[in-house]
Design a protein around this motif. Structure first.
Motif, PDB file in Angstrom:
ATOM      1  N   GLY A  90       0.825  -1.209   0.000  1.00 11.65           N
ATOM      2  CA  GLY A  90       0.000   0.000   0.000  1.00 11.65           C
ATOM      3  C   GLY A  90       0.855   1.254   0.000  1.00 11.65           C
ATOM      4  O   GLY A  90       0.600   2.194  -0.757  1.00 11.65           O
ATOM      5  N   MET A  91       1.925   1.274   0.824  1.00 11.22           N
ATOM      6  CA  MET A  91       2.822   2.422   0.860  1.00 11.22           C
ATOM      7  C   MET A  91       3.631   2.531  -0.426  1.00 11.22           C
ATOM      8  O   MET A  91       3.858   3.635  -0.940  1.00 11.22           O
ATOM      9  N   ALA A  92       4.064   1.395  -0.976  1.00  9.44           N
ATOM     10  CA  ALA A  92       4.848   1.416  -2.209  1.00  9.44           C
ATOM     11  C   ALA A  92       4.036   1.985  -3.370  1.00  9.44           C
ATOM     12  O   ALA A  92       4.563   2.721  -4.212  1.00  9.44           O
ATOM     13  N   LYS A  93       2.756   1.674  -3.398  1.00 11.28           N
ATOM     14  CA  LYS A  93       1.903   2.216  -4.457  1.00 11.28           C
ATOM     15  C   LYS A  93       1.761   3.728  -4.323  1.00 11.28           C
ATOM     16  O   LYS A  93       1.812   4.460  -5.314  1.00 11.28           O
ATOM     17  N   GLU A  94       1.610   4.217  -3.076  1.00 13.38           N
ATOM     18  CA  GLU A  94       1.514   5.663  -2.868  1.00 13.38           C
ATOM     19  C   GLU A  94       2.799   6.366  -3.292  1.00 13.38           C
ATOM     20  O   GLU A  94       2.764   7.496  -3.790  1.00 13.38           O
ATOM     21  N   LYS A 124       6.346   1.494 -13.675  1.00  9.17           N
ATOM     22  CA  LYS A 124       7.203   0.845 -14.659  1.00  9.17           C
ATOM     23  C   LYS A 124       8.680   0.935 -14.231  1.00  9.17           C
ATOM     24  O   LYS A 124       9.142   1.965 -13.765  1.00  9.17           O
ATOM     25  N   GLY A 125       9.379  -0.158 -14.393  1.00 12.64           N
ATOM     26  CA  GLY A 125      10.788  -0.216 -14.049  1.00 12.64           C
ATOM     27  C   GLY A 125      11.078  -0.961 -12.769  1.00 12.64           C
ATOM     28  O   GLY A 125      12.215  -1.344 -12.509  1.00 12.64           O
ATOM     29  N   TYR A 126      10.046  -1.173 -11.947  1.00 11.20           N
ATOM     30  CA  TYR A 126      10.218  -1.883 -10.682  1.00 11.20           C
ATOM     31  C   TYR A 126       9.867  -3.361 -10.843  1.00 11.20           C
ATOM     32  O   TYR A 126       9.025  -3.734 -11.668  1.00 11.20           O
ATOM     33  N   PRO A 131       4.938  -4.524 -13.053  1.00  8.25           N
ATOM     34  CA  PRO A 131       4.358  -3.270 -12.530  1.00  8.25           C
ATOM     35  C   PRO A 131       4.419  -2.158 -13.571  1.00  8.25           C
ATOM     36  O   PRO A 131       5.429  -1.989 -14.255  1.00  8.25           O
ATOM     37  N   GLY A 132       3.335  -1.401 -13.679  1.00 11.92           N
ATOM     38  CA  GLY A 132       3.261  -0.366 -14.693  1.00 11.92           C
ATOM     39  C   GLY A 132       2.848  -0.903 -16.041  1.00 11.92           C
ATOM     40  O   GLY A 132       2.769  -0.153 -17.014  1.00 11.92           O
ATOM     41  N   ASP A 133       2.598  -2.222 -16.138  1.00 13.17           N
ATOM     42  CA  ASP A 133       2.147  -2.886 -17.358  1.00 13.17           C
ATOM     43  C   ASP A 133       3.075  -2.683 -18.549  1.00 13.17           C
ATOM     44  O   ASP A 133       2.633  -2.391 -19.651  1.00 13.17           O
ATOM     45  N   PRO A 134       4.408  -2.825 -18.380  1.00 10.50           N
ATOM     46  CA  PRO A 134       5.284  -2.716 -19.542  1.00 10.50           C
ATOM     47  C   PRO A 134       5.248  -3.995 -20.367  1.00 10.50           C
ATOM     48  O   PRO A 134       4.981  -5.082 -19.850  1.00 10.50           O
ATOM     49  N   TRP A 135       5.544  -3.863 -21.646  1.00 10.86           N
ATOM     50  CA  TRP A 135       5.525  -5.025 -22.538  1.00 10.86           C
ATOM     51  C   TRP A 135       6.831  -5.799 -22.503  1.00 10.86           C
ATOM     52  O   TRP A 135       6.902  -6.928 -22.969  1.00 10.86           O
ATOM     53  N   CYS A 136       7.874  -5.171 -21.981  1.00  6.82           N
ATOM     54  CA  CYS A 136       9.152  -5.874 -21.893  1.00  6.82           C
ATOM     55  C   CYS A 136       9.607  -5.928 -20.438  1.00  6.82           C
ATOM     56  O   CYS A 136       9.154  -5.142 -19.610  1.00  6.82           O
TER      57      CYS A 136
END
Length: 875
Positions: A242-246, A252-254, A418-423
């Motif tokens: 929850g804190m990480a999302k805030e 993206k990148g994590y 996370p961030g829905d990246p394609w790669c």
């Protein structure tokens, strides 16, 4: 509505009474006519505890319905995750409820206190803690680990990280003994096996507040590495994500990877938690969801769990329920295996248990359940999760039964990160302008040609230059992205600098840092960017020369070419002047060329003045012979000097000579060379001296204080270039590492820096920098008196001007004289023609014809002026 509710409660009560009646009606006689009682210590308020309690009830019901020799009753206590309360519950179960065995608890803190409290009662304890110290069975002989160890699970996590090419990871774990036992040594060892380093190890208390979580996550966010492994309870994981999302750490990148303690409860997560964990990859215990036993258990569990815990939105059982069911069944089968009259006999019977349970294979080794061999990989997306595939010790597989394994997780298909990246994410973040790489640079190199650090008091800044700095700057330019970095001066030796990189005080180190095995224990190095090797520098000794082409060395190349030109030119002048006097100088072209060359070179050895007919040729020849005499005498003197002068050779040929004479040697006090000299090369420690600067080296070598200096090859080249007349490199080069850039172990930048450095090497930039480095070191030695230099045109400049000018003047005078004789000949020819014309007029030609002929003659001979023609009457 009230009537419906009332009827429903009556029906529930009826079925419960019916269940107990059937249970007691089918109750067989226990051992000695006494039923067996087992105790359970659970965390009743958690999802895990609730699942365990329902699963145990179903297991006891199934076992008692099978008409076994033993009838089992369950007594449970709640520990509320408090070790002290768990210990009190164990004492109460043993002393008051007379239990023969205790199941649980789930954490190692509670398990250890329960084992301590029941130590003198000989009551077996089947712990649900998935990790325990190796010394636990010796300390508590009745303690049995009834769930699989986390070691294999951690190997699965490590293989996931390795398969995506990530070399460093941050680990977040709950600050409890259970979590710590799972991280060290299990996760740490598994990551080391696949060459993955732990960048940050972050322990968090179980009840960490928001401010502490934010502070700790902020620290991780400023780090370069973006791969996180979370090994905590579900309650703490809920607050972490929850804190990480805030904090936008789920963008993206994590990369986030969760272990079984979180992932195995994904079926019970609410939507709020699932939405904050989008893109998380999880590892959980795998179990077969097929077969009549599982289907029967699953359907009954749904009904009973939903009825008993209506506040829970999801009623499906997880791995923790299956483990509790198998634990109860293990105890029941142990009682049925034979006569069991004591706790030790029960323990021995439990350890002999071998069957296929709902959670997997139930078999014990050294009082621990055999480790699991298969784990499921899931990806949390949308409102739930997707099952990607499985991992076993053989690799990744998309199905349990296909038998096809791959070393890379990419074989399981596309993963939503996370961030829905394609790669797949890079796993680390580039340094920014606000947070650039801190690169340590040694302040105080043996030579400032490699590293020079200057402080500018006007700007309060340091300026960095030198070959090593230039190479790194060029390497950074060849990266596929803009690398932000800054140089920081470091006072101290190079090994200390390397250790600073290891401790992360610096992100890298740049300078004339030699690659050695001892330093590789602390850091990783790039490919060497200089020649590798350790060489011996010694004073120069002179010896007589016997060079084959020594006879050409008295003159420089320009001197030889100019002498040849002047010689041929003088020969041409003599030939041009004398050929009108001597028939021998006329004839075919080849004969004339041969004669010209003969005149050019023969005059060097004899005057032949009596054969010259013109004073002009004699004048040119006399001057040239004078100059030639001086040149030949100078050549003879220079050649004689070179034949007697001494040639430069090393004073010491090899290290055996130094050892035999027990002579002193030197090395740089900032270099690693001392250990190498005393070790592989075998020099005595009292024969080795250290020096700080090049001048100290040179002074000691010249004075004979040391017989040789051992320098790294790049430094030795510069040293010899500077003292080119006094010292030279002797003997073979001893193989040691060249200079390289140092990075922390497992640095994600290192592979890309290596690739860029190879580009700098292959495109010739590094070679240009090396040539510029060598040329920048001018020789400071003065030419010695016994060394004779070659003669150049500058030494005979006036003489060449004198002879060249004399010969040219003679040739010009001869040319003008020849022109005057030609004009006189033409005037005589004109007078002859006039006389012919006058004779023809006397013979009677008509005037007009005469005029015509005369005009024709005048046209063909313009030098015959018409005014000089007179009419016949005038004649």
């Amino acid at each position: 509505m009230f009537l419906y509710t009332f009827r429903l409660s009556i029906m529930k009560t009826f079925f419960l009474l019916l269940f107990f009646l059937i249970t007691f009606a089918l109750k067989p006689e226990g051992i000695n006519g006494v039923e067996q009682v087992i105790g359970a210590i659970l965390d009743c308020d958690t999802r895990v505890g609730k699942e365990e309690r329902v699963a145990m009830d179903i297991a006891i019901q199934d076992f008692n319905m099978e008409q076994n020799q033993t009838f089992i009753k369950l007594r449970s206590k709640c520990s509320q995750q408090k070790p002290l309360q768990a210990a009190l519950a164990a004492r109460h179960l043993i002393s008051k409820n007379k239990v023969q065995l205790i199941l649980g608890p789930r954490s190692w803190e509670e398990t250890s206190t329960v084992a301590e409290a029941s130590e003198h009662y000989d009551v077996p304890i089947l712990s649900f803690a998935d990790s325990s110290p190796p010394w636990a069975p010796e300390r508590w002989p009745f303690l049995v680990q009834a769930v699989a160890s986390t070691y294999t699970q951690m190997k699965a996590v490590a293989n996931i990280i390795q398969s995506w090419g990530w070399h460093r990871a941050n680990v977040i774990y709950e600050d409890t003994d259970s979590a710590a036992n799972g991280i060290s040594p299990y996760l740490y060892g598994a990551l080391q096996e696949v060459d993955v380093q732990i960048s940050n190890l972050l322990p968090l208390p179980s009840f960490a507040d928001s401010s502490l979580l934010q502070k700790k996550l902020e620290e991780l966010k400023t780090e370069q590495y973006r791969v996180f492994v979370v090994h905590t309870s579900l309650a703490l994981a809920t607050r972490i994500f929850g804190m990480a999302k805030e904090m936008k750490m789920m963008d993206k990148g994590y990369v986030w990877i969760t272990t079984d303690s979180i992932t195995s409860l994904v079926h019970s997560m609410n939507f709020s938690l699932v939405s904050s964990m989008q893109g998380v990859v999880g590892v959980r215990d795998s179990f077969l969801e097929t077969g009549p036993d599982f289907r029967s258990f699953f359907s009954r569990f749904l009904q009973i769990f939903g009825r008993k815990y209506p506040e829970e939105r999801h009623h499906e059982p997880g791995i923790f329920a299956l483990q509790a069911y198998d634990a109860v069944r293990t105890v029941g089968l142990a009682w049925n295996q034979g006569e069991v009259n004591s706790g030790r006999q029960l323990l021995e019977s439990i350890l002999k248990t071998d069957f296929d349970g709902l959670s997997g294979k139930i078999q014990f080794t050294q009082q621990k359940l055999e480790p699991a061999t298969r784990f499921q990989i899931i990806n949390i997306i949308g409102k739930g999760y997707r099952e990607l595939g499985f991992w076993t010790g053989k690799g990744f597989s998309s199905s349990i039964d296909d038998g096809v394994y791959n070393s890379s997780m990419e074989s399981l298909g596309h993963v939503i990160w996370p961030g829905d990246p394609w790669c797949a994410p890079r796993g680390w973040d580039l340094p920014t302008i606000e947070n650039p790489l801190r690169i340590g640079v040694p302040n105080g190199s043996l030579t400032n040609k490699f590293v020079e650090v200057d402080y500018d008091p006007s700007t309060n800044q340091y300026n960095f230059s030198g070959f090593s700095v230039d190479v790194f700057n060029e390497t950074a330019k060849h990266l596929k992205y803009s690398l932000q970095y800054k140089f920081v001066p470091f006072e101290g030796n190079y090994t200390d600098l390397v250790k600073k990189v290891q401790s992360r005080e610096f992100d890298a180190a740049v300078g004339d840092i030699a690659i050695t095995s001892s330093r590789c224990e602390y850091v990783d190095f790039t490919y060497p960017y200089t020649e590798s090797g350790l060489v011996m520098v010694v004073p120069i000794l002179v010896s007589h020369s016997s060079t084959t082409w020594l006879f050409v060395k008295p003159f420089t190349r320009d001197m030889w070419l100019l002498t040849l030109f002047i010689n041929v030119f003088n020969g041409f002048v003599v030939w041009s002047i004398e050929r009108s006097y001597c028939s021998e100088l006329k004839g075919p072209v080849l004969n004339q060329i041969g004669t010209l060359l003969w005149l050019a070179f023969a005059t060097l050895f004899s005057l032949h003045a009596e054969k010259l007919h013109s004073n002009l040729s004699r004048m040119a020849m006399v001057v040239w012979l004078f100059v030639a005499l001086i040149i030949t005498q100078s050549y003879t003197a220079s050649l004689t000097s070179m034949l007697t002068v001494q040639n430069l050779v090393p004073k010491v040929a090899n290290i055996e000579t130094i050892k035999s004479k027990n002579a002193m040697i030197g090395y740089s006090q900032k270099s690693f060379v001392e250990g190498y000299l005393e070790g592989p090369l075998g020099f005595k420690s009292n024969n080795i001296r250290s020096f700080a600067t090049e001048d100290e080296y040179a002074k000691a070598l010249r004075s004979g204080a040391i017989a040789a200096a051992f320098l790294e090859a790049p430094v030795a080249k510069l040293f010899v270039a500077k003292y080119c007349k006094s010292f030279t490199i002797a003997g073979p080069a001893y193989q040691v590492g060249g200079y390289g850039f140092a990075f922390p172990k497992g640095s994600l930048l290192l592979p890309e820096i290596d690739e860029a450095l190879l580009n700098v090497l292959e495109n010739g930039v590094l070679k240009d920098l090396e040539e510029r480095l060598i040329k920048s070191e001018e020789c400071v030695d003065i030419q010695s008196d016994n060394e004779t230099a070659s003669l150049s045109p500058n030494n005979f400049f006036v003489l060449f001007i004198f002879t060249g000018g004399t010969s040219t003047t003679a040739l010009l005078i001869y040319y003008f004289r020849a022109t005057d004789r030609f004009k006189n000949s033409m005037a005589q020819y004109k007078r002859i023609w006039i006389k012919i014309v006058m004779v023809l007029n006397k013979l009677g030609y008509r005037r007009n014809r005469l005029s015509t002929e005369v005009s024709d003659v005048a046209d063909k001979n313009p030098w015959i002026a018409p005014n000089n023609l007179h009419s016949r009457s005038q004649v």
